[in-house]
Write a protein that holds these residues in place. Structure first.
Motif, PDB file in Angstrom:
ATOM      1  N   SER A 154     -65.451  -3.372 -19.723  1.00 38.92           N
ATOM      2  CA  SER A 154     -65.981  -4.405 -18.876  1.00 38.92           C
ATOM      3  C   SER A 154     -66.377  -5.725 -19.579  1.00 38.92           C
ATOM      4  O   SER A 154     -66.439  -6.637 -19.053  1.00 38.92           O
ATOM      5  CB  SER A 154     -67.161  -3.831 -17.919  1.00 38.92           C
ATOM      6  N   THR A 155     -66.638  -5.431 -21.026  1.00 39.74           N
ATOM      7  CA  THR A 155     -66.980  -6.700 -22.039  1.00 39.74           C
ATOM      8  C   THR A 155     -65.803  -7.175 -22.427  1.00 39.74           C
ATOM      9  O   THR A 155     -65.920  -8.245 -23.281  1.00 39.74           O
ATOM     10  CB  THR A 155     -67.837  -6.036 -22.928  1.00 39.74           C
ATOM     11  N   ARG A 189     -61.225  -8.692 -27.522  1.00 38.49           N
ATOM     12  CA  ARG A 189     -62.391  -7.745 -28.053  1.00 38.49           C
ATOM     13  C   ARG A 189     -63.309  -7.389 -26.854  1.00 38.49           C
ATOM     14  O   ARG A 189     -63.418  -7.936 -25.731  1.00 38.49           O
ATOM     15  CB  ARG A 189     -63.413  -8.886 -28.900  1.00 38.49           C
ATOM     16  N   PHE A 190     -63.728  -6.265 -27.208  1.00 37.44           N
ATOM     17  CA  PHE A 190     -64.787  -5.726 -26.235  1.00 37.44           C
ATOM     18  C   PHE A 190     -65.907  -5.146 -27.009  1.00 37.44           C
ATOM     19  O   PHE A 190     -65.541  -4.645 -28.188  1.00 37.44           O
ATOM     20  CB  PHE A 190     -64.070  -4.582 -25.289  1.00 37.44           C
ATOM     21  N   TYR A 215     -56.998  -3.561 -27.524  1.00 37.52           N
ATOM     22  CA  TYR A 215     -58.390  -3.718 -27.291  1.00 37.52           C
ATOM     23  C   TYR A 215     -59.058  -3.404 -28.419  1.00 37.52           C
ATOM     24  O   TYR A 215     -59.194  -2.476 -28.865  1.00 37.52           O
ATOM     25  CB  TYR A 215     -58.693  -2.883 -26.201  1.00 37.52           C
ATOM     26  N   TYR A 216     -59.620  -4.580 -28.941  1.00 41.36           N
ATOM     27  CA  TYR A 216     -60.228  -4.673 -30.341  1.00 41.36           C
ATOM     28  C   TYR A 216     -61.888  -4.459 -30.075  1.00 41.36           C
ATOM     29  O   TYR A 216     -62.245  -5.280 -29.671  1.00 41.36           O
ATOM     30  CB  TYR A 216     -59.916  -5.715 -31.080  1.00 41.36           C
TER      31      TYR A 216
END
Length: 332
Positions: A135-136, A129-130, A215-216
């Motif tokens: 960057s998260t 998850r981001f 990348y969810y």
């Protein structure tokens, strides 16, 4: 349908994308797909009656990228949009994808290579998850990140009710979709659970691709998963009911029933005490399946409350506090 690119035959991969008010994110999604090392792609977007600038962004890509096509769905929902996209597709390999997610550049190439070797299987991958940008990003870790038969994959994925069937994770052989059936258009929330449960159980195996990363994107207020209406939770309940029926038709063992019960118990935790009739149905299903030892997800003060009062009282207090905060927000 194959193309010869750099003297290498490449099968056509059709990527089916429903889009609703995705103007802020869809450019990033399309850029990630166009940057794939596997270039023989058909990207089919179905705009589901967006009211923002989604079509303006899509049009800017249509003008310069012939691999992208766009159709209109007029607000019939994500499942119907995915089904429309599939009917327009021509690829022997299918990837359903959301309009706000991303892929690593080698993902499709690596999944295609495995699907060529295992044409009756589903190819899975890693995900994380981001929130706003990468960057998260935090990568998940699942026990099903290995090659498994369908029943074992489902049972293991559900056992702690932390299952993930986000569409962008999987690469599907077209014939499997045709054999298993399209998306259930009566469902909204959790429609992916029902769809991928059906396909996974009908596939020869699930083959894990460690080099494919989804990348969810999380934390979008407009997303369906962020909607907490009664209708959405009713859809979630119906999706779980259908998914469990699919599993138990294949395997009615005690282990399978326990994993199925965990899904209903997790839903009960989510909706208690807000929707009593849905709570009653979920609780009844847990009991019929033999019960669940799943723990209420909690930390800090909530965990202390549960020890003192039990999870139902703790959930009731949390709900009352949340409603109070919402009322204050309306008056300020």
């Amino acid at each position: 349908m194959e193309a010869i690119i750099n003297n290498i035959p490449q099968p056509l991969v059709s990527i089916c994308i429903p889009a609703f008010n995705a103007s802020e994110y869809i450019a990033g999604t399309l850029d990630a797909l166009l940057a794939q090392t596997h270039q023989h792609l058909q990207i089919i977007i179905v705009n589901d009656h967006s009211t923002d600038h989604t079509m303006e962004v899509i049009n800017s890509y249509l003008q310069r990228e012939p691999r992208i096509k766009c159709y209109q769905n007029n607000g019939h929902g994500a499942a119907a949009a995915r089904n429309m996209a599939f009917t327009k597709s021509k690829g022997s390999y299918i990837k359903f994808f959301d309009a706000d997610d991303l892929l690593n550049p080698e993902a499709i190439e690596q999944q295609v290579a495995l699907l060529k070797k295992h044409p009756e299987c589903i190819i899975s991958g890693r995900w994380g998850r981001f929130i706003k940008d990468l960057s998260t990003f935090k990568m998940a870790d699942e026990p099903v990140w290995q090659d498994m038969n369908g029943v074992d994959w489902i049972v293991r994925s559900w056992e702690k009710a932390q299952n993930m069937t986000q569409p962008g994770i999987f690469m599907l052989p077209r014939n499997l979709v045709l054999r298993s059936g399209l998306w259930n258009e009566s469902l909204s929330l959790n429609d992916d659970l029902e769809f991928y449960t059906r396909l996974i159980l009908n596939a020869e195996k699930v083959i894990f691709c460690q080099h494919a990363m989804l990348y969810y994107r999380s934390g979008i207020r407009e997303s369906l998963s962020g909607h907490k209406s009664e209708a959405a939770y009713l859809s979630a309940l119906q999706a779980i009911e259908l998914s469990c029926a699919h599993l138990l038709h294949k395997d009615n063992s005690q282990l399978a029933r326990k994993s199925a019960a965990a899904l209903f118990q997790s839903l009960l935790f989510s909706i208690y005490p807000q929707y009593p009739h849905l709570c009653k149905k979920a609780k009844m299903s847990v009991t019929e399946l033999g019960g669940s030892d799943l723990s209420f997800p909690a930390g800090g003060y909530t965990r202390k409350l549960i020890k003192l009062l039990g999870w139902k009282a703790a959930a009731t207090l949390k709900y009352a506090f949340k409603k109070q905060q919402q009322q204050r927000a309306k008056t300020t």
